[in-house]
Design an enzyme around this catalytic site. Structure first.
Site, PDB file in Angstrom:
ATOM      1  N   ARG A 146       0.729  -0.903   0.102  1.00  0.00           N
ATOM      2  CA  ARG A 146       0.005  -0.070   0.189  1.00  0.00           C
ATOM      3  C   ARG A 146       0.708   1.128  -0.221  1.00  0.00           C
ATOM      4  NH1 ARG A 146      -5.114  -1.832   2.681  1.00  0.00           N
ATOM      5  NH2 ARG A 146      -6.058   0.927   2.512  1.00  0.00           N
ATOM      6  N   TYR A 149       0.727   4.405  -2.836  1.00  0.00           N
ATOM      7  CA  TYR A 149      -0.204   5.022  -2.760  1.00  0.00           C
ATOM      8  C   TYR A 149      -0.188   6.706  -1.256  1.00  0.00           C
ATOM      9  CZ  TYR A 149      -5.236   6.848  -1.579  1.00  0.00           C
ATOM     10  OH  TYR A 149      -6.193   7.329  -1.985  1.00  0.00           O
ATOM     11  N   ASN A 178     -12.835   6.598   3.736  1.00  0.00           N
ATOM     12  CA  ASN A 178     -13.291   5.952   3.160  1.00  0.00           C
ATOM     13  C   ASN A 178     -15.320   6.097   2.218  1.00  0.00           C
ATOM     14  OD1 ASN A 178     -12.269   4.423   4.642  1.00  0.00           O
ATOM     15  ND2 ASN A 178     -12.878   3.099   2.809  1.00  0.00           N
ATOM     16  N   PHE A 195     -19.505  -5.320  -2.836  1.00  0.00           N
ATOM     17  CA  PHE A 195     -20.334  -5.767  -2.348  1.00  0.00           C
ATOM     18  C   PHE A 195     -21.444  -5.305  -2.685  1.00  0.00           C
ATOM     19  CE2 PHE A 195     -18.496  -6.277   2.683  1.00  0.00           C
ATOM     20  CZ  PHE A 195     -17.391  -7.158   1.591  1.00  0.00           C
ATOM     21  N   GLN A 213     -12.838  -5.589  10.622  1.00  0.00           N
ATOM     22  CA  GLN A 213     -11.970  -4.463  10.250  1.00  0.00           C
ATOM     23  C   GLN A 213     -13.410  -3.857  10.795  1.00  0.00           C
ATOM     24  OE1 GLN A 213     -12.051  -7.245   8.532  1.00  0.00           O
ATOM     25  NE2 GLN A 213     -11.548  -6.127   6.296  1.00  0.00           N
ATOM     26  N   THR A 214     -13.207  -2.590  10.217  1.00  0.00           N
ATOM     27  CA  THR A 214     -14.517  -1.461  10.883  1.00  0.00           C
ATOM     28  C   THR A 214     -13.568   0.277  10.353  1.00  0.00           C
ATOM     29  OG1 THR A 214     -13.041   0.343  12.859  1.00  0.00           O
ATOM     30  CG2 THR A 214     -14.666  -1.672  13.164  1.00  0.00           C
ATOM     31  N   GLN A 280      -8.855  -1.379  11.978  1.00  0.00           N
ATOM     32  CA  GLN A 280      -9.735  -0.140  12.526  1.00  0.00           C
ATOM     33  C   GLN A 280      -9.352   1.676  12.301  1.00  0.00           C
ATOM     34  OE1 GLN A 280      -9.109   0.710  16.698  1.00  0.00           O
ATOM     35  NE2 GLN A 280     -11.735   0.405  16.981  1.00  0.00           N
TER      36      GLN A 280
HETATM   37  P1  NAD Z   1     -10.556   7.184  -8.711  1.00  0.00           P
HETATM   38  O1  NAD Z   1      -9.945   6.104  -9.800  1.00  0.00           O
HETATM   39  O2  NAD Z   1     -12.769   7.205  -9.668  1.00  0.00           O
HETATM   40  O3  NAD Z   1     -10.262   8.993  -9.801  1.00  0.00           O
HETATM   41  C1  NAD Z   1      -9.395   9.533 -10.014  1.00  0.00           C
HETATM   42  C2  NAD Z   1      -9.079   9.584 -10.932  1.00  0.00           C
HETATM   43  O4  NAD Z   1      -7.916  10.515 -11.618  1.00  0.00           O
HETATM   44  C3  NAD Z   1      -8.862   8.743 -12.629  1.00  0.00           C
HETATM   45  O5  NAD Z   1     -10.130   9.371 -13.237  1.00  0.00           O
HETATM   46  C4  NAD Z   1      -8.109   8.746 -13.114  1.00  0.00           C
HETATM   47  O6  NAD Z   1      -9.133   8.687 -13.759  1.00  0.00           O
HETATM   48  C5  NAD Z   1      -7.376   9.832 -12.730  1.00  0.00           C
HETATM   49  N1  NAD Z   1      -6.238   9.505 -13.017  1.00  0.00           N
HETATM   50  C6  NAD Z   1      -5.270   8.352 -12.216  1.00  0.00           C
HETATM   51  N2  NAD Z   1      -3.868   8.755 -12.247  1.00  0.00           N
HETATM   52  C7  NAD Z   1      -3.793  10.528 -13.807  1.00  0.00           C
HETATM   53  C8  NAD Z   1      -2.488  10.561 -14.045  1.00  0.00           C
HETATM   54  N3  NAD Z   1      -1.325  10.775 -13.456  1.00  0.00           N
HETATM   55  N4  NAD Z   1      -3.171  11.951 -14.618  1.00  0.00           N
HETATM   56  C9  NAD Z   1      -4.812  12.487 -14.883  1.00  0.00           C
HETATM   57  N5  NAD Z   1      -5.536  12.232 -14.003  1.00  0.00           N
HETATM   58  C10 NAD Z   1      -5.482  10.741 -13.457  1.00  0.00           C
HETATM   59  O7  NAD Z   1     -10.376   7.281  -7.426  1.00  0.00           O
HETATM   60  P2  NAD Z   1     -12.035   8.541  -6.043  1.00  0.00           P
HETATM   61  O8  NAD Z   1     -12.682   8.228  -5.518  1.00  0.00           O
HETATM   62  O9  NAD Z   1     -12.664   9.325  -7.321  1.00  0.00           O
HETATM   63  O10 NAD Z   1     -10.286   9.630  -5.933  1.00  0.00           O
HETATM   64  C11 NAD Z   1     -10.308  10.818  -6.269  1.00  0.00           C
HETATM   65  C12 NAD Z   1      -9.140  11.236  -5.399  1.00  0.00           C
HETATM   66  O11 NAD Z   1      -9.418  11.057  -4.003  1.00  0.00           O
HETATM   67  C13 NAD Z   1      -7.508  10.481  -4.795  1.00  0.00           C
HETATM   68  O12 NAD Z   1      -7.126  11.634  -5.368  1.00  0.00           O
HETATM   69  C14 NAD Z   1      -7.810   9.941  -4.531  1.00  0.00           C
HETATM   70  O13 NAD Z   1      -7.004   9.587  -3.731  1.00  0.00           O
HETATM   71  C15 NAD Z   1      -9.040  10.544  -3.092  1.00  0.00           C
HETATM   72  N6  NAD Z   1      -9.281   9.988  -2.047  1.00  0.00           N
HETATM   73  C16 NAD Z   1     -10.450   9.361  -1.920  1.00  0.00           C
HETATM   74  C17 NAD Z   1     -11.321   8.755  -1.392  1.00  0.00           C
HETATM   75  C18 NAD Z   1     -13.135   7.650  -1.658  1.00  0.00           C
HETATM   76  O14 NAD Z   1     -13.179   6.513  -0.798  1.00  0.00           O
HETATM   77  N7  NAD Z   1     -12.794   7.360  -3.066  1.00  0.00           N
HETATM   78  C19 NAD Z   1     -10.612   8.644   0.270  1.00  0.00           C
HETATM   79  C20 NAD Z   1      -9.908   9.034   0.232  1.00  0.00           C
HETATM   80  C21 NAD Z   1      -8.612   9.737  -0.830  1.00  0.00           C
HETATM   81  N1  UDP Z   2     -12.792  -5.490   1.089  1.00  0.00           N
HETATM   82  C1  UDP Z   2     -14.002  -6.571   1.790  1.00  0.00           C
HETATM   83  N2  UDP Z   2     -14.370  -7.628   0.459  1.00  0.00           N
HETATM   84  C2  UDP Z   2     -14.119  -6.508  -0.301  1.00  0.00           C
HETATM   85  C3  UDP Z   2     -13.540  -5.572  -0.325  1.00  0.00           C
HETATM   86  C4  UDP Z   2     -13.004  -4.944   0.497  1.00  0.00           C
HETATM   87  O1  UDP Z   2     -13.537  -7.280   2.328  1.00  0.00           O
HETATM   88  O2  UDP Z   2     -14.991  -7.236  -1.421  1.00  0.00           O
HETATM   89  C5  UDP Z   2     -12.259  -5.346   3.109  1.00  0.00           C
HETATM   90  C6  UDP Z   2     -11.154  -4.436   3.026  1.00  0.00           C
HETATM   91  O3  UDP Z   2     -10.459  -5.414   3.495  1.00  0.00           O
HETATM   92  C7  UDP Z   2     -10.960  -3.417   3.807  1.00  0.00           C
HETATM   93  C8  UDP Z   2     -12.118  -2.657   4.535  1.00  0.00           C
HETATM   94  O4  UDP Z   2     -12.777  -4.119   3.509  1.00  0.00           O
HETATM   95  O5  UDP Z   2     -10.743  -3.733   5.475  1.00  0.00           O
HETATM   96  C9  UDP Z   2     -11.964  -1.825   2.934  1.00  0.00           C
HETATM   97  O6  UDP Z   2     -11.967  -1.928   1.548  1.00  0.00           O
HETATM   98  P1  UDP Z   2     -11.082  -0.128   0.128  1.00  0.00           P
HETATM   99  O7  UDP Z   2     -10.696  -1.377  -0.050  1.00  0.00           O
HETATM  100  O8  UDP Z   2     -12.693  -0.250   0.318  1.00  0.00           O
HETATM  101  O9  UDP Z   2     -10.879   0.669   1.224  1.00  0.00           O
HETATM  102  P2  UDP Z   2      -9.900   0.751   2.126  1.00  0.00           P
HETATM  103  O10 UDP Z   2      -8.840  -0.050   3.065  1.00  0.00           O
HETATM  104  O11 UDP Z   2      -8.943   1.762   1.245  1.00  0.00           O
HETATM  105  O12 UDP Z   2     -10.810   1.715   3.637  1.00  0.00           O
END
Ligand code: NAD
Ligand code: UDP
Ligand code: UDP
Length: 317
Positions: A146, A149, A178, A195, A213-214, A280
């Site tokens: 991980r 990222y 999330n 899911f 896990q939460t 968590q």
């Molecule tokens: P997503 O994967 O749907 O969106 C990411 C977008 O970035 C995509 O459209 C992808 O094509 C574009 N992208 C990736 N690499 C690129 C590059 N090199 N140049 C130009 N575009 C590029 O994900 P999301 O859930 O919409 O997340 C958006 C942002 O929010 C991300 O930075 C992510 O890390 C952050 N974020 C999201 C969550 C969540 O739960 N959804 C949580 C924490 C942080």
């Molecule tokens: N997870 C799961 N089944 C799935 C996908 C994810 O049990 O099909 C679990 C994963 O291991 C994690 C939690 O759900 O503990 C949230 O995962 P997600 O990838 O959505 O986000 P993140 O781990 O980045 O919070």
């Protein structure tokens, strides 16, 4: 709060899940929106409903390369967010976070734009403090699967704060927990979309580990509201600010809810827990409440119903 005053807004990653919602919201607020995306995980479909709007522009571009445009505000969202996708090409993931941040900060510096970084709860890693306040420095493995990222996002935060200290740039950092909702990619790999797709197709629901896990799941509309409010804060307020729901659920509870709301015949199966998967996670959102007057308000059941309806219609399930 004045957040609608600036007209020209760049959204990187604008064709992704969150980006598409953000572009939609900014256009509704009267902004000119430039959406930049390389379509790695995003798609034109996500912004198809905006293409006819003369104030919307879509540009295919990879943020690891320089970008010369004129804008007033930048929301930097470009980066794959799902573990499956960001681990597919981990070197590119780090490049996107780090080189992408440098380029967008360089751009912001040149045009004197305010720039907001979509950071993440992953900067806290597998936390030993619960819930996590912004002051917690985190527990991140620097060499795990991980890390591309987590460390990429941590380095981006460092760059943001150094551009602030060194060049006086107006920066904003939000740490997103999330978030789920319509327009998530069906094969995104994240737990909510997995899911729901599994339940609607009658496939096994895959719980990783024992499901104890939460996570706290924030509905996308709530998140977008917080991001827009953050952009509207005074220049001296940088964050980082945690943005997320504080209602904590186990992954097993989430599976049960999805099965119930979809009336699915699917059964739950257990798979190995991926390494470094946080046990968590819940944000301390005191700062967001105080500074943005914001807290997540959509109950999980309501948000899940809307998301389920979207997946049903979109994929004819
Ligand atoms: P997503 O994967 O749907 O969106 C990411 C977008 O970035 C995509 O459209 C992808 O094509 C574009 N992208 C990736 N690499 C690129 C590059 N090199 N140049 C130009 N575009 C590029 O994900 P999301 O859930 O919409 O997340 C958006 C942002 O929010 C991300 O930075 C992510 O890390 C952050 N974020 C999201 C969550 C969540 O739960 N959804 C949580 C924490 C942080
Ligand atoms: N997870 C799961 N089944 C799935 C996908 C994810 O049990 O099909 C679990 C994963 O291991 C994690 C939690 O759900 O503990 C949230 O995962 P997600 O990838 O959505 O986000 P993140 O781990 O980045 O919070
Ligand atoms: N940059 C960009 N667009 C701009 C200005 C800069 O993409 O409008 C990029 C440029 O490639 C540069 C990076 O942002 O490498 C950092 O710019 P900065 O001015 O901070 O540093 P330098 O140009 O000295 O490397």
């Amino acid at each position: 709060m004045g957040y609608s005053e600036a007209r020209r807004v760049l959204v990187t990653g604008g064709a992704g899940f969150l980006g598409a919602h953000l572009c939609t919201r900014l256009l509704a607020d009267g902004c000119d929106v430039l959406c930049v995306d390389n379509f790695y995980t995003g798609s034109k479909d996500n912004v198809a409903h905006l293409l006819g709007n003369p104030r919307f522009e879509l540009m295919r571009h990879d943020v690891t390369f320089p970008l010369y445009v004129e804008v007033d505000q930048i929301y930097n969202l470009a980066c794959p967010a799902s573990p499956v996708h960001y681990q597919f090409d981990p070197v590119q993931t780090t490049k996107t976070s780090v080189h992408g941040a440098i380029n967008m900060l360089g751009l912001a510096k040149r045009v004197k734009a305010t720039i907001l970084q979509a950071s993440t709860s992953e900067v806290y890693g597998d936390p030993e403090v619960h819930p996590q306040p912004e002051s917690y420095w985190g527990r991140v493995n620097p060499i795990g699967i991980r890390s591309c990222y987590d460390e990429g996002k941590r380095c981006a935060e460092t760059l943001f704060f150094d551009y602030r200290r060194q060049h006086g740039l107006p920066i904003k950092v939000v740490r997103i927990f999330n978030t789920y909702g319509p327009r998530m990619h069906p094969n995104d790999g994240r737990v909510v979309s997995n899911f729901i797709m599994q339940a609607l197709q009658g496939h096994d629901i895959t719980i990783y580990g024992d499901g104890s896990q939460t996570r706290c799941f924030c509905y996308v509309d709530d998140l977008i509201e917080a991001m827009v409010r953050m952009m509207g804060t005074p220049d001296d307020f940088t964050g980082p600010v945690n943005i997320g729901s504080t209602s904590e659920f186990t992954v097993k509870q989430l599976a049960e809810k999805v099965i119930e709301l979809t009336a699915s015949p699917s059964k739950v199966v257990y798979r190995d827990l991926p390494s470094d998967d946080p046990i968590q996670r819940r944000p301390d959102t005191t700062l967001a409440q105080q500074t943005l007057k914001w807290e997540a308000s959509t109950p999980l059941d309501t948000g899940l119903r809307r998301t389920i309806d979207y997946f049903k219609q979109r994929y004819e399930l």
